[in-house]
Design a protein around this motif. Structure first.
Motif, PDB file in Angstrom:
ATOM      1  N   LEU A  21      89.551  32.720 -46.315  1.00 16.34           N
ATOM      2  CA  LEU A  21      90.311  32.981 -45.098  1.00 16.34           C
ATOM      3  C   LEU A  21      89.462  32.606 -43.893  1.00 16.34           C
ATOM      4  CD1 LEU A  21      91.973  36.517 -45.511  1.00 16.34           C
ATOM      5  CD2 LEU A  21      93.110  34.313 -45.464  1.00 16.34           C
ATOM      6  N   THR A  22      90.092  32.100 -42.848  1.00 20.49           N
ATOM      7  CA  THR A  22      89.409  31.940 -41.572  1.00 20.49           C
ATOM      8  C   THR A  22      89.538  33.248 -40.800  1.00 20.49           C
ATOM      9  OG1 THR A  22      91.347  31.142 -40.360  1.00 20.49           O
ATOM     10  CG2 THR A  22      90.020  29.489 -41.540  1.00 20.49           C
ATOM     11  N   VAL A  23      88.754  33.382 -39.742  1.00 19.75           N
ATOM     12  CA  VAL A  23      88.857  34.576 -38.891  1.00 19.75           C
ATOM     13  C   VAL A  23      90.270  34.684 -38.320  1.00 19.75           C
ATOM     14  CG1 VAL A  23      88.047  35.672 -36.768  1.00 19.75           C
ATOM     15  CG2 VAL A  23      86.409  34.579 -38.313  1.00 19.75           C
ATOM     16  N   SER A  24      90.793  33.578 -37.815  1.00 20.48           N
ATOM     17  CA  SER A  24      92.125  33.575 -37.212  1.00 20.48           C
ATOM     18  C   SER A  24      93.200  33.959 -38.221  1.00 20.48           C
ATOM     19  CB  SER A  24      92.430  32.190 -36.629  1.00 20.48           C
ATOM     20  OG  SER A  24      93.713  32.155 -36.063  1.00 20.48           O
ATOM     21  N   GLU A  25      93.129  33.415 -39.428  1.00 22.67           N
ATOM     22  CA  GLU A  25      94.115  33.743 -40.465  1.00 22.67           C
ATOM     23  C   GLU A  25      94.066  35.224 -40.823  1.00 22.67           C
ATOM     24  OE1 GLU A  25      94.026  29.340 -42.651  1.00 22.67           O
ATOM     25  OE2 GLU A  25      92.904  31.033 -43.484  1.00 22.67           O
ATOM     26  N   ASN A  26      92.863  35.787 -40.894  1.00 23.12           N
ATOM     27  CA  ASN A  26      92.720  37.199 -41.217  1.00 23.12           C
ATOM     28  C   ASN A  26      93.379  38.078 -40.158  1.00 23.12           C
ATOM     29  OD1 ASN A  26      91.328  39.556 -42.680  1.00 23.12           O
ATOM     30  ND2 ASN A  26      90.568  39.754 -40.584  1.00 23.12           N
ATOM     31  N   ILE A  27      93.225  37.710 -38.890  1.00 29.29           N
ATOM     32  CA  ILE A  27      93.836  38.499 -37.820  1.00 29.29           C
ATOM     33  C   ILE A  27      95.355  38.403 -37.894  1.00 29.29           C
ATOM     34  CG2 ILE A  27      93.988  38.821 -35.328  1.00 29.29           C
ATOM     35  CD1 ILE A  27      91.264  39.553 -36.595  1.00 29.29           C
ATOM     36  N   VAL A  28      95.878  37.203 -38.132  1.00 29.08           N
ATOM     37  CA  VAL A  28      97.335  37.024 -38.266  1.00 29.08           C
ATOM     38  C   VAL A  28      97.869  37.844 -39.437  1.00 29.08           C
ATOM     39  CG1 VAL A  28      99.146  35.357 -38.859  1.00 29.08           C
ATOM     40  CG2 VAL A  28      97.413  34.754 -37.167  1.00 29.08           C
ATOM     41  N   LEU A  29      97.167  37.830 -40.546  1.00 29.97           N
ATOM     42  CA  LEU A  29      97.580  38.588 -41.727  1.00 29.97           C
ATOM     43  C   LEU A  29      97.761  40.061 -41.402  1.00 29.97           C
ATOM     44  CD1 LEU A  29      98.043  38.850 -44.811  1.00 29.97           C
ATOM     45  CD2 LEU A  29      95.560  39.093 -45.058  1.00 29.97           C
ATOM     46  N   HIS A  30      96.930  40.586 -40.508  1.00 25.64           N
ATOM     47  CA  HIS A  30      96.977  42.007 -40.167  1.00 25.64           C
ATOM     48  C   HIS A  30      97.799  42.273 -38.904  1.00 25.64           C
ATOM     49  CE1 HIS A  30      93.570  41.955 -42.990  1.00 25.64           C
ATOM     50  NE2 HIS A  30      93.927  43.195 -43.250  1.00 25.64           N
ATOM     51  N   GLY A  31      98.620  41.297 -38.508  1.00 23.05           N
ATOM     52  CA  GLY A  31      99.591  41.552 -37.448  1.00 23.05           C
ATOM     53  C   GLY A  31      99.150  41.237 -36.045  1.00 23.05           C
ATOM     54  N   GLY A  32      97.991  40.612 -35.873  1.00 21.23           N
ATOM     55  CA  GLY A  32      97.507  40.286 -34.539  1.00 21.23           C
ATOM     56  C   GLY A  32      97.408  38.790 -34.317  1.00 21.23           C
ATOM     57  N   VAL A  33      96.799  38.436 -33.204  1.00 18.24           N
ATOM     58  CA  VAL A  33      96.557  37.037 -32.859  1.00 18.24           C
ATOM     59  C   VAL A  33      95.156  36.930 -32.270  1.00 18.24           C
ATOM     60  CG1 VAL A  33      97.237  35.101 -31.386  1.00 18.24           C
ATOM     61  CG2 VAL A  33      98.985  36.531 -32.399  1.00 18.24           C
ATOM     62  N   LEU A  34      94.428  35.906 -32.700  1.00 22.87           N
ATOM     63  CA  LEU A  34      93.098  35.644 -32.150  1.00 22.87           C
ATOM     64  C   LEU A  34      93.262  34.779 -30.909  1.00 22.87           C
ATOM     65  CD1 LEU A  34      90.054  36.141 -32.758  1.00 22.87           C
ATOM     66  CD2 LEU A  34      90.032  33.881 -33.835  1.00 22.87           C
ATOM     67  N   ARG A  35      92.907  35.322 -29.741  1.00 26.98           N
ATOM     68  CA  ARG A  35      93.064  34.611 -28.477  1.00 26.98           C
ATOM     69  C   ARG A  35      91.795  33.832 -28.129  1.00 26.98           C
ATOM     70  NH1 ARG A  35      98.348  34.204 -27.932  1.00 26.98           N
ATOM     71  NH2 ARG A  35      99.359  36.232 -28.229  1.00 26.98           N
TER      72      ARG A  35
ATOM     73  N   TRP B 159      96.648  42.696 -30.229  1.00 28.01           N
ATOM     74  CA  TRP B 159      97.306  43.497 -31.257  1.00 28.01           C
ATOM     75  C   TRP B 159      98.771  43.126 -31.432  1.00 28.01           C
ATOM     76  CZ3 TRP B 159      95.698  48.879 -32.957  1.00 28.01           C
ATOM     77  CH2 TRP B 159      94.307  49.015 -32.897  1.00 28.01           C
ATOM     78  N   ASP B 160      99.381  42.534 -30.409  1.00 26.17           N
ATOM     79  CA  ASP B 160     100.789  42.150 -30.476  1.00 26.17           C
ATOM     80  C   ASP B 160     100.883  40.727 -30.994  1.00 26.17           C
ATOM     81  OD1 ASP B 160     103.454  41.723 -30.200  1.00 26.17           O
ATOM     82  OD2 ASP B 160     103.454  41.633 -28.008  1.00 26.17           O
ATOM     83  N   GLY B 161     101.105  40.583 -32.287  1.00 27.26           N
ATOM     84  CA  GLY B 161     101.130  39.254 -32.883  1.00 27.26           C
ATOM     85  C   GLY B 161     102.523  38.683 -33.029  1.00 27.26           C
ATOM     86  N   ASP B 162     103.492  39.216 -32.263  1.00 24.19           N
ATOM     87  CA  ASP B 162     104.871  38.744 -32.419  1.00 24.19           C
ATOM     88  C   ASP B 162     105.062  37.324 -31.931  1.00 24.19           C
ATOM     89  OD1 ASP B 162     105.592  41.132 -33.483  1.00 24.19           O
ATOM     90  OD2 ASP B 162     106.277  41.991 -31.596  1.00 24.19           O
ATOM     91  N   LYS B 163     104.227  36.912 -30.972  1.00 25.08           N
ATOM     92  CA  LYS B 163     104.376  35.568 -30.424  1.00 25.08           C
ATOM     93  C   LYS B 163     103.040  34.851 -30.471  1.00 25.08           C
ATOM     94  CE  LYS B 163     108.060  36.887 -27.197  1.00 25.08           C
ATOM     95  NZ  LYS B 163     108.456  36.964 -25.773  1.00 25.08           N
ATOM     96  N   LEU B 164     103.068  33.612 -30.898  1.00 27.78           N
ATOM     97  CA  LEU B 164     101.876  32.786 -30.900  1.00 27.78           C
ATOM     98  C   LEU B 164     101.918  31.902 -29.663  1.00 27.78           C
ATOM     99  CD1 LEU B 164     101.594  31.791 -34.655  1.00 27.78           C
ATOM    100  CD2 LEU B 164     100.037  33.233 -33.377  1.00 27.78           C
ATOM    101  N   ASN B 165     101.339  32.376 -28.561  1.00 25.23           N
ATOM    102  CA  ASN B 165     101.389  31.631 -27.319  1.00 25.23           C
ATOM    103  C   ASN B 165     100.400  30.483 -27.310  1.00 25.23           C
ATOM    104  OD1 ASN B 165     103.226  33.481 -26.511  1.00 25.23           O
ATOM    105  ND2 ASN B 165     101.999  34.395 -24.888  1.00 25.23           N
ATOM    106  N   PRO B 166     100.702  29.420 -26.558  1.00 24.71           N
ATOM    107  CA  PRO B 166      99.731  28.346 -26.408  1.00 24.71           C
ATOM    108  C   PRO B 166      98.505  28.837 -25.658  1.00 24.71           C
ATOM    109  CG  PRO B 166     101.591  28.028 -24.926  1.00 24.71           C
ATOM    110  CD  PRO B 166     101.945  29.155 -25.839  1.00 24.71           C
ATOM    111  N   PRO B 167      97.336  28.170 -25.841  1.00 29.96           N
ATOM    112  CA  PRO B 167      96.081  28.648 -25.257  1.00 29.96           C
ATOM    113  C   PRO B 167      96.152  28.875 -23.753  1.00 29.96           C
ATOM    114  CG  PRO B 167      95.659  26.882 -26.808  1.00 29.96           C
ATOM    115  CD  PRO B 167      97.144  26.965 -26.660  1.00 29.96           C
ATOM    116  N   GLU B 168      96.919  28.042 -23.020  1.00 33.96           N
ATOM    117  CA  GLU B 168      96.935  28.184 -21.569  1.00 33.96           C
ATOM    118  C   GLU B 168      97.581  29.490 -21.118  1.00 33.96           C
ATOM    119  OE1 GLU B 168     100.340  25.403 -22.788  1.00 33.96           O
ATOM    120  OE2 GLU B 168      98.215  25.690 -23.249  1.00 33.96           O
TER     121      GLU B 168
END
Length: 402
Positions: free
Chosen positions: A139-153, A284-293
């Motif tokens: 798993l990557t760090v980002s994938e692990n965060i998504v798996l647990h309901g969050g998003v890595l910003r 913690w709110d992983g409902d939306k995957l926003n673009p980096p900007e």
């Protein structure tokens, strides 16, 4: 016939994705109960699958937890529809496991288990001695965060780890080791003074010696080890320019060098840890995957729950969450680390508090602190200033059981 796996839905997110990562099958059927197969967890799993195995279809079947008869019937129906289905036994409630035992007594079922800790697969399908094999689950760090309901910003500091910058981190860490506790104290002074006396358009600082006081020692030592473009005294001022923007960020923010040192040592050999992140901002709110900007704007919305973890290291599918403290640490730091690790790593995740200075166990307060950390299963790695890079790496690896 489609390649089908059956998973007994678990509260531990990692237990739900081992077959998905290893085999990326055509379909995975999740059997669960209403109390744990909640919508948010299912949505996180769908989002994770879309990233890691986009062609795999996820199907969720809910069965009342108090009905053994329905559990048996559901498993039996799956075996009828998918006679070659493989049952992965890592997670799941006891009612489903009892039901599966009942069905498998009269059917020739294919079963396996993949251990999240070791990545070892045990295949019980042959009916004799189980076959053991090492998987390639990662798993990557980002994938692990998504798996647990969050998003890595996007991190606040977007460090660029070139070989030159790695050399500079090692050089600056050498200066920090010389100054020890004074490094933290002097960096705090410099951090405040550069806010009041910002650099000109060419990046040149003119700082009053009276405001810097003894903290000027850091700037002088950095010049001696070639971390400055130039450095000179002019009457009541110190005039200088950092060699790069990244060096400036290291020196003008207290605590940055410790985080960078831990990350640099851990990632020097890619074979030791399979992925890593520094200054990881977790939404913690992983409902939306926003673009980096859009990340920066989101960080300041009051409705968002944001945590920043200094360093996260991945080894296969197991994360280690690390909090770095260049000064003193208290029970609050332990609880913050525990909260984030529990939320985004579950029971399999490791957690560590890294301290630059010694945690003096001769005092009752420090002794209580270390015991409290031990009770919370938090590793404390203190007195980093006195460790070699090899010693630090061994301790980081030991946390992961290596």
């Amino acid at each position: 016939m489609a390649d089908v796996f059956v998973e007994f839905f678990s509260d531990e997110a990692l237990e739900n994705i081992m077959a998905l990562l290893q085999y990326k099958p055509d379909r995975i059927i999740y059997l669960g109960h209403k109390h744990n197969m909640i919508t948010k967890k299912m949505n996180s799993l769908r989002k994770f699958a879309s990233i890691t195995a986009s062609d795999t279809v996820l199907e969720f079947i809910e069965v009342p937890r108090d009905s053994l008869e329905l559990c048996i019937q559901t498993i039996d129906d799956i075996c009828e529809e998918y006679p070659d289905a493989r049952f992965e036994l890592t997670g799941g409630g006891e009612m489903f496991l009892i039901a599966f035992g009942y069905v498998s007594a009269s059917r020739k079922t294919k079963t396996l288990r993949i251990d999240p800790y070791t990545g070892t697969e045990m295949d019980f399908s042959e009916g004799t001695a189980p076959l053991s094999a090492k998987t390639s689950v990662q798993l990557t760090v980002s994938e692990n965060i998504v798996l647990h309901g969050g998003v890595l910003r996007s991190p606040m500091n977007n460090w660029r780890f070139t070989e030159q910058f790695r050399d500079e981190i090692r050089t600056i860490w050498g200066v920090a080791r010389e100054l020890r506790h004074n490094w933290n104290k002097y960096c705090s002074v410099i951090e405040e003074v550069v806010k009041n006396y910002p650099a000109d358009e060419n990046g040149v600082y003119r700082l009053p010696k009276a405001a810097l006081r003894e903290a000027v020692m850091i700037l002088q030592r950095l010049n001696e080890v070639s971390m400055m473009d130039f450095f000179r005294y002019e009457r009541s001022q110190v005039v200088f320019r950092f060699k790069s923007k990244q060096i400036r960020e290291v020196v003008t923010k207290t605590g940055n060098i410790l985080e960078l040192h831990v990350y640099e040592v851990a990632t020097r050999k890619p074979s030791e840890f399979t992925d890593a992140a520094i200054g990881a901002v977790i939404d913690w709110d992983g409902d939306k995957l926003n673009p980096p900007e859009e990340d920066e704007a989101r960080l300041f919305k009051k409705s968002e729950t944001i945590n920043e973890i200094d360093v996260i290291l991945m080894r296969s599918a197991i994360p280690t969450f690390i909090s770095c403290k260049s000064g003193r640490a208290d029970s609050k730091a332990l609880h913050e680390l525990e909260t984030v690790t529990s939320r985004f790593g579950g029971k399999y995740a490791k957690k560590a508090l890294v301290m630059a200075s010694p945690c003096d166990t001769s005092t009752s307060g420090s002794s209580f602190f270390k015991q409290r950390a031990k009770d919370m299963h938090i590793w404390v790695i203190d007195d980093i200033y006195s460790m070699t890079d090899a010693q630090l790496l061994r301790k980081l690896m030991r946390i992961q059981g290596v």
